[in-house]
Design a protein around this motif. Sequence first.
Motif, mmCIF file in Angstrom:
data_model
loop_
_atom_site.group_PDB
_atom_site.id
_atom_site.type_symbol
_atom_site.label_atom_id
_atom_site.label_comp_id
_atom_site.label_asym_id
_atom_site.label_seq_id
_atom_site.Cartn_x
_atom_site.Cartn_y
_atom_site.Cartn_z
ATOM 1 N N PHE A 60 -4.351 0.721 -3.727
ATOM 2 C CA PHE A 60 -4.915 0.114 -2.521
ATOM 3 C C PHE A 60 -6.025 0.959 -1.910
ATOM 4 O O PHE A 60 -6.833 0.448 -1.126
ATOM 5 C CB PHE A 60 -3.800 -0.186 -1.517
ATOM 6 C CG PHE A 60 -3.070 -1.454 -1.832
ATOM 7 C CD1 PHE A 60 -3.427 -2.640 -1.228
ATOM 8 C CD2 PHE A 60 -2.061 -1.475 -2.784
ATOM 9 C CE1 PHE A 60 -2.790 -3.822 -1.531
ATOM 10 C CE2 PHE A 60 -1.399 -2.654 -3.100
ATOM 11 C CZ PHE A 60 -1.773 -3.835 -2.475
ATOM 12 N N ALA A 68 0.822 -1.207 0.000
ATOM 13 C CA ALA A 68 0.000 0.000 0.000
ATOM 14 C C ALA A 68 0.856 1.257 0.000
ATOM 15 O O ALA A 68 0.453 2.289 -0.553
ATOM 16 C CB ALA A 68 -0.936 -0.007 1.204
ATOM 17 N N PRO A 119 -2.070 3.715 3.182
ATOM 18 C CA PRO A 119 -0.619 3.488 3.371
ATOM 19 C C PRO A 119 -0.157 4.047 4.702
ATOM 20 O O PRO A 119 -0.050 5.259 4.874
ATOM 21 C CB PRO A 119 0.008 4.237 2.194
ATOM 22 C CG PRO A 119 -0.987 5.318 1.864
ATOM 23 C CD PRO A 119 -2.346 4.765 2.195
#
Length: 532
Positions: free
Chosen positions: A387, A380, A394
């Motif tokens: 994602f 991510a 992330p």
Amino acid sequence: MKAPELAAHLRHLLAVGAWEPARLNLLTGAQGVRSREDGALLGRVAREVPREAWPEPGWRRALAWAAYRAGDVPLMRDLLAAGTPGLEAFAAFLACAEGRLAEAITLARAGLEGPDPAVAARFRAQALTRLGSPGWREAYADALRRARGRDRALVRLDYAVALSWREEDVAARPEFAQATVEFAGDAWGQAFAGSNLGITCLRLGDLRGAERALGQARKVAGRDGAGQHRMAVQQGLGGVYRAYGEYPRARWAFREAARLALTVDDRVTALLGEAHTLTLWGRPDEALAVLYDAAGQAGMLDPDAGSHPVFAHVAAVRLLLGDEAGAREALGRAGNLTRDDRRLAEVVRAELSRRQGDLEAARAALLALDMRPVWVGEMARLFPALFALVDVLPLAPPPPVARVNAEGPVTVTLHGETLPLRPNRPEATLLVLLVSEGGRLSRERVQDALDLPGRDENARRKELSRAVGALREVLGWPESVVTEGGMIGLSAEVEWRLHLPPPERADLFCEGRTDRWVNDWRVDKAPLMETG
């Protein structure tokens, strides 16, 4: 009787022609082996038994046990060349070793009725597992019921590995943990089980559990007979350090893994770990160079050389660099993939779909993947927009912080784990001195400040170099302490925080050290005593 003493006794019995005592001692010794190293020793003795003794059924079984304990496939092959009556269990071992899995099952079933059913049960379970046949779990349960001692530890380790390869990490973890206990006295087994336990914990996202298990495995992997597992330990530690965001330390762990690798495949695996670390570190060009080094190690640089999993990693980095055509070309050379390499290739394909505007295809591809916590977090960070389609944000690890405590004996921790710093050594006060002075000092000032042994300046310079090397080893990577241009400095990749004692406890500053600057600090910071 210990294995070296038994080996010497066996050689004496063979030399004087005491065949029956020699046979009985070899058989019972091999059956009772406590470590892989001892088994290898008895295997060497077995090779010294004259060939004229081999046809006798009692000797054949004793030699088969010795060859099995040593993992000596050529010896077992020679021994079984005349047939397998009564030795079907060991023939199943040989068939598994040579990839004749269906035949191994038939032999193992016959061996269950023979004199060595525990061995037969182990390789029946192995063959069923490798063929993906139903009943493999029940076969391992049966093998565990039959086995005792080190044989039970071997079966449990087999079972844990089988679960791990099926990515049943939750089930594999306690099996690896129990195997480390059952392998007591066997450094090879403890290092193998312990390193796999650590890697399994890492896959499950338990970083502290992973580091503890890998730390224990590193201790036993340094012993005789267990060195082949040092690479796996370093590989696992690299993954742990990377998950904590300690990229320089992680990179060095992977480089050590590559240095310790005994096979090309292991070396390539270590290089892939280094490249992934560099990618997460924001250094994709260096990562790509390492990946092509890995391809060269595997003999795959020539475009006509065929396919290899390394190209799935090449595809990911080239895509991060904006080279979509290069990523597609690399994917074409990735070949048939398994485990995380397959997942990585699917992530690259999904990102290509997203960049082409096909968001539904990209989302569907990600949802079809069963991704481990640490791995998906890393992906991510590399492909945040992709994602985000499946609501995975992330989350980067916080910047690494090294906490140095100088109140009492000096200690240093990274991510809460205490590093093996010896507080009574010069490297301990070297660390405190550098942190207290902003992380960088001239070599002359450092040498003048530290209490270094040596009769002259040249000897003291050598001791300072030794202290610098020792501190690097403690911190975990060579660039943690940099020496250049007459200066000594700490890595800027880490935030260094120093805890000092309050004035009323100034005498505890760097307790155990008597360096001049330490004594000066204590006097300077101690409160003035009132007199009256």
